[in-house]
Write a protein that holds these residues in place. Structure first.
Motif, PDB file in Angstrom:
ATOM      1  N   ILE A  55      19.766 -18.797  -0.036  1.00 24.81           N
ATOM      2  CA  ILE A  55      19.298 -17.801   0.925  1.00 24.81           C
ATOM      3  C   ILE A  55      17.788 -17.711   0.811  1.00 24.81           C
ATOM      4  O   ILE A  55      17.240 -17.576  -0.280  1.00 24.81           O
ATOM      5  N   LEU A  56      17.111 -17.774   1.965  1.00 22.96           N
ATOM      6  CA  LEU A  56      15.676 -17.559   2.036  1.00 22.96           C
ATOM      7  C   LEU A  56      15.449 -16.239   2.750  1.00 22.96           C
ATOM      8  O   LEU A  56      15.892 -16.049   3.877  1.00 22.96           O
ATOM      9  N   ASP A  57      14.764 -15.327   2.086  1.00 28.88           N
ATOM     10  CA  ASP A  57      14.484 -13.999   2.642  1.00 28.88           C
ATOM     11  C   ASP A  57      12.969 -13.861   2.761  1.00 28.88           C
ATOM     12  O   ASP A  57      12.279 -13.550   1.803  1.00 28.88           O
ATOM     13  N   TYR A  58      12.463 -14.127   3.972  1.00 24.99           N
ATOM     14  CA  TYR A  58      11.019 -14.053   4.225  1.00 24.99           C
ATOM     15  C   TYR A  58      10.678 -12.626   4.627  1.00 24.99           C
ATOM     16  O   TYR A  58      11.183 -12.113   5.618  1.00 24.99           O
ATOM     17  N   GLY A  59       9.858 -11.972   3.829  1.00 30.27           N
ATOM     18  CA  GLY A  59       9.561 -10.558   4.030  1.00 30.27           C
ATOM     19  C   GLY A  59      10.549  -9.728   3.219  1.00 30.27           C
ATOM     20  O   GLY A  59      11.067  -8.715   3.681  1.00 30.27           O
ATOM     21  N   CYS A  60      10.791 -10.156   1.995  1.00 28.85           N
ATOM     22  CA  CYS A  60      11.852  -9.569   1.160  1.00 28.85           C
ATOM     23  C   CYS A  60      11.532  -8.177   0.631  1.00 28.85           C
ATOM     24  O   CYS A  60      12.432  -7.478   0.162  1.00 28.85           O
ATOM     25  N   GLY A  61      10.268  -7.760   0.716  1.00 33.80           N
ATOM     26  CA  GLY A  61       9.917  -6.461   0.156  1.00 33.80           C
ATOM     27  C   GLY A  61      10.238  -6.408  -1.321  1.00 33.80           C
ATOM     28  O   GLY A  61       9.975  -7.355  -2.056  1.00 33.80           O
ATOM     29  N   SER A  74      26.701 -13.714  -7.779  1.00 35.57           N
ATOM     30  CA  SER A  74      25.767 -14.296  -8.741  1.00 35.57           C
ATOM     31  C   SER A  74      25.649 -15.805  -8.579  1.00 35.57           C
ATOM     32  O   SER A  74      24.763 -16.429  -9.142  1.00 35.57           O
ATOM     33  N   ASP A  75      26.538 -16.413  -7.783  1.00 34.05           N
ATOM     34  CA  ASP A  75      26.504 -17.848  -7.525  1.00 34.05           C
ATOM     35  C   ASP A  75      25.380 -18.243  -6.575  1.00 34.05           C
ATOM     36  O   ASP A  75      24.994 -19.407  -6.524  1.00 34.05           O
ATOM     37  N   LEU A  76      24.852 -17.296  -5.818  1.00 31.37           N
ATOM     38  CA  LEU A  76      23.834 -17.613  -4.811  1.00 31.37           C
ATOM     39  C   LEU A  76      22.515 -18.029  -5.447  1.00 31.37           C
ATOM     40  O   LEU A  76      22.155 -17.580  -6.527  1.00 31.37           O
ATOM     41  N   ASN A  77      21.802 -18.879  -4.728  1.00 34.28           N
ATOM     42  CA  ASN A  77      20.418 -19.200  -5.070  1.00 34.28           C
ATOM     43  C   ASN A  77      19.564 -18.532  -4.006  1.00 34.28           C
ATOM     44  O   ASN A  77      19.534 -18.971  -2.857  1.00 34.28           O
ATOM     45  N   TYR A  78      18.919 -17.460  -4.386  1.00 40.48           N
ATOM     46  CA  TYR A  78      18.195 -16.606  -3.458  1.00 40.48           C
ATOM     47  C   TYR A  78      16.700 -16.776  -3.722  1.00 40.48           C
ATOM     48  O   TYR A  78      16.257 -16.742  -4.878  1.00 40.48           O
ATOM     49  N   LEU A  79      15.918 -16.948  -2.656  1.00 44.62           N
ATOM     50  CA  LEU A  79      14.463 -16.969  -2.762  1.00 44.62           C
ATOM     51  C   LEU A  79      13.907 -15.920  -1.812  1.00 44.62           C
ATOM     52  O   LEU A  79      14.076 -16.017  -0.597  1.00 44.62           O
ATOM     53  N   GLY A  80      13.290 -14.902  -2.373  1.00 46.67           N
ATOM     54  CA  GLY A  80      12.637 -13.865  -1.595  1.00 46.67           C
ATOM     55  C   GLY A  80      11.142 -14.109  -1.582  1.00 46.67           C
ATOM     56  O   GLY A  80      10.551 -14.408  -2.618  1.00 46.67           O
ATOM     57  N   ILE A  81      10.532 -13.992  -0.412  1.00 44.18           N
ATOM     58  CA  ILE A  81       9.099 -14.241  -0.249  1.00 44.18           C
ATOM     59  C   ILE A  81       8.473 -13.034   0.429  1.00 44.18           C
ATOM     60  O   ILE A  81       9.014 -12.504   1.400  1.00 44.18           O
ATOM     61  N   ASP A  82       7.312 -12.615  -0.086  1.00 46.77           N
ATOM     62  CA  ASP A  82       6.608 -11.501   0.534  1.00 46.77           C
ATOM     63  C   ASP A  82       5.112 -11.647   0.297  1.00 46.77           C
ATOM     64  O   ASP A  82       4.677 -12.434  -0.550  1.00 46.77           O
TER      65      ASP A  82
END
Length: 134
Positions: A55-61, A74-82
């Protein structure tokens, strides 16, 4: 919901940003636990998210979307960007420390609504601009 995740939600609503507002007020407001759950419900309603998805979350706060998935995905690979260093620092300290598959990166883009919260230099950014995320 476990105690450690509850503590992260509590920190979002009590820690102050450089503007003097809480991190929650600075990053969008509302009850962070409710916002988190609602985002997760909305995404799962419209998207199939297979095991080990990215998951890519652009503007993740501060990572409220990540918090929605933290306990049971917990299996997800999450990348949050802000663009706001304080948001990324918070998310790394509390969320990445809880689950290392949930990572956060600072980007050197700009947004007129959030420029007042950017107090550190952009050379610390992981990416210069959104276009650099190839």
């Amino acid at each position: 919901m476990n105690d450690q995740i509850q503590e992260i939600f509590a920190q979002i609503t009590t820690l102050k940003s450089s503007s003097g507002e809480t991190l929650n007020e600075t990053s969008g407001g509302g009850d962070p636990e409710v916002v988190s759950k609602n985002w997760k419900i909305l995404i799962e309603k419209h998207l199939e998210i297979p095991k080990n998805s990215k998951i890519l979350d652009y503007g993740c706060g501060v990572g409220r979307l990540a918090m929605g998935f933290l306990e049971d995905r917990s299996d997800l690979n999450y990348l949050g960007i802000d663009i706001v260093p304080e948001f990324i620092e918070f998310a790394r300290k509390y969320i990445t420390d809880y689950n290392e598959n949930f990572k956060f990166a600072l980007i050197g883009d700009s947004n007129a609504l959030y420029q007042k919260y950017i107090t550190s230099k952009k050379e610390n950014s992981t990416f210069a601009r959104f276009q650099d995320l190839k």
